[in-house]
Design a protein around this motif. Structure first.
Motif, PDB file in Angstrom:
ATOM      1  N   UNK A 101       0.855  -1.180   0.000  1.00 51.57           N
ATOM      2  CA  UNK A 101       0.000   0.000   0.000  1.00 51.57           C
ATOM      3  C   UNK A 101       0.893   1.232   0.000  1.00 51.57           C
ATOM      4  N   UNK A 102       0.441   2.260  -0.703  1.00 53.11           N
ATOM      5  CA  UNK A 102       1.274   3.440  -0.847  1.00 53.11           C
ATOM      6  C   UNK A 102       0.448   4.713  -0.788  1.00 53.11           C
ATOM      7  N   UNK A 103       1.094   5.777  -0.374  1.00 51.46           N
ATOM      8  CA  UNK A 103       0.544   7.118  -0.477  1.00 51.46           C
ATOM      9  C   UNK A 103       1.425   7.917  -1.433  1.00 51.46           C
ATOM     10  N   UNK A 104       0.772   8.501  -2.421  1.00 51.21           N
ATOM     11  CA  UNK A 104       1.426   9.405  -3.356  1.00 51.21           C
ATOM     12  C   UNK A 104       0.794  10.786  -3.206  1.00 51.21           C
ATOM     13  N   UNK A 105       1.458  11.790  -3.742  1.00 50.64           N
ATOM     14  CA  UNK A 105       0.872  13.126  -3.766  1.00 50.64           C
ATOM     15  C   UNK A 105       1.238  13.828  -5.064  1.00 50.64           C
ATOM     16  N   UNK A 106       0.371  14.764  -5.413  1.00 58.62           N
ATOM     17  CA  UNK A 106       0.609  15.531  -6.631  1.00 58.62           C
ATOM     18  C   UNK A 106       0.204  16.970  -6.399  1.00 58.62           C
ATOM     19  N   UNK A 159       0.857  21.345 -11.223  1.00 58.86           N
ATOM     20  CA  UNK A 159       1.973  21.535 -12.127  1.00 58.86           C
ATOM     21  C   UNK A 159       3.144  20.589 -11.921  1.00 58.86           C
ATOM     22  N   UNK A 160       2.986  19.636 -11.021  1.00 60.42           N
ATOM     23  CA  UNK A 160       4.077  18.694 -10.747  1.00 60.42           C
ATOM     24  C   UNK A 160       3.618  17.258 -10.967  1.00 60.42           C
ATOM     25  N   UNK A 161       4.583  16.370 -11.076  1.00 60.39           N
ATOM     26  CA  UNK A 161       4.272  14.961 -11.252  1.00 60.39           C
ATOM     27  C   UNK A 161       3.854  14.314  -9.948  1.00 60.39           C
ATOM     28  N   UNK A 162       3.354  13.106 -10.063  1.00 58.64           N
ATOM     29  CA  UNK A 162       2.936  12.366  -8.874  1.00 58.64           C
ATOM     30  C   UNK A 162       4.165  11.751  -8.215  1.00 58.64           C
ATOM     31  N   UNK A 163       4.321  11.987  -6.927  1.00 54.50           N
ATOM     32  CA  UNK A 163       5.501  11.480  -6.220  1.00 54.50           C
ATOM     33  C   UNK A 163       5.099  10.586  -5.060  1.00 54.50           C
ATOM     34  N   UNK A 164       5.901   9.569  -4.826  1.00 48.98           N
ATOM     35  CA  UNK A 164       5.654   8.682  -3.709  1.00 48.98           C
ATOM     36  C   UNK A 164       6.020   9.349  -2.401  1.00 48.98           C
ATOM     37  N   UNK A 165       5.194   9.144  -1.399  1.00 53.07           N
ATOM     38  CA  UNK A 165       5.396   9.730  -0.080  1.00 53.07           C
ATOM     39  C   UNK A 165       5.780   8.654   0.927  1.00 53.07           C
ATOM     40  N   UNK A 166       4.989   7.571   0.965  1.00 50.82           N
ATOM     41  CA  UNK A 166       5.229   6.502   1.931  1.00 50.82           C
ATOM     42  C   UNK A 166       4.679   5.197   1.382  1.00 50.82           C
ATOM     43  N   UNK A 167       5.362   4.111   1.690  1.00 47.67           N
ATOM     44  CA  UNK A 167       4.971   2.774   1.247  1.00 47.67           C
ATOM     45  C   UNK A 167       4.980   1.835   2.439  1.00 47.67           C
ATOM     46  N   UNK A 187      -7.939   0.171   7.713  1.00 48.00           N
ATOM     47  CA  UNK A 187      -7.521   1.263   6.829  1.00 48.00           C
ATOM     48  C   UNK A 187      -5.997   1.368   6.862  1.00 48.00           C
ATOM     49  N   UNK A 188      -5.483   1.984   5.842  1.00 46.61           N
ATOM     50  CA  UNK A 188      -4.057   2.291   5.805  1.00 46.61           C
ATOM     51  C   UNK A 188      -3.938   3.802   5.988  1.00 46.61           C
ATOM     52  N   UNK A 189      -3.342   4.191   7.089  1.00 42.17           N
ATOM     53  CA  UNK A 189      -3.340   5.583   7.493  1.00 42.17           C
ATOM     54  C   UNK A 189      -1.985   6.245   7.247  1.00 42.17           C
ATOM     55  N   UNK A 190      -2.042   7.547   7.013  1.00 39.10           N
ATOM     56  CA  UNK A 190      -0.827   8.347   6.886  1.00 39.10           C
ATOM     57  C   UNK A 190      -0.916   9.457   7.912  1.00 39.10           C
ATOM     58  N   UNK A 191      -0.147   9.322   8.986  1.00 39.51           N
ATOM     59  CA  UNK A 191      -0.076  10.344  10.012  1.00 39.51           C
ATOM     60  C   UNK A 191       0.956  11.375   9.577  1.00 39.51           C
TER      61      UNK A 191
END
Length: 123
Positions: free
Chosen positions: A34-39, A42-50, A78-82
């Motif tokens: 499971x992963x969290x990405x952000x965009x 004007x920028x590409x999608x980047x990985x934040x946490x896996x 759920x898969x959470x991102x604190x």
């Protein structure tokens, strides 16, 4: 097929905290990562946490390491991102993504299950 629904985004002041949640349904037994990405605009999608499913290792982008924590909330399934000590540069649409085969990977193209995203705005 896996359905993903994110929640928990919103506006927050710099230095504040937010917790994003990703609810997974459907064929979740075969999930490997499971992963969290952000965009940001004007920028590409980047990985934040896996996080490897089944109690495996977690990984973080350098920009968030020490501030963000990804975890599996077994009670809520759920898969959470604190996210702590948020900065204006963390402003972005945050997406949850899942892999059903293969190891965790930072490339968005390796994930074929995505949520609709939740907006985080830090001011």
């Amino acid at each position: 097929h896996v359905q993903l629904v994110e929640s928990g985004g919103g506006p927050v002041q710099a230095g504040g905290s937010l917790t994003l949640s990703c609810a997974a349904s459907g064929y979740t037994y075969g999930l490997t990562c499971m992963a969290w990405f952000r965009q940001a605009p004007g920028k590409g999608r980047e990985g934040v946490a896996l996080i490897r499913t089944g109690g495996g290792a977690d990984y973080y982008a350098d920009s968030v390491n020490g501030r963000f924590t990804i975890s599996h909330n077994y009670a809520k399934n759920t898969y959470d991102l604190q996210m702590n000590n948020l900065k204006p540069e963390d402003t972005a649409m945050y997406y949850c993504a899942a892999r059903v085969s293969g190891n965790c990977n930072w490339l968005p193209g390796r994930y074929n299950n995505w949520g609709q995203g939740t907006q985080v705005t830090v001011s």
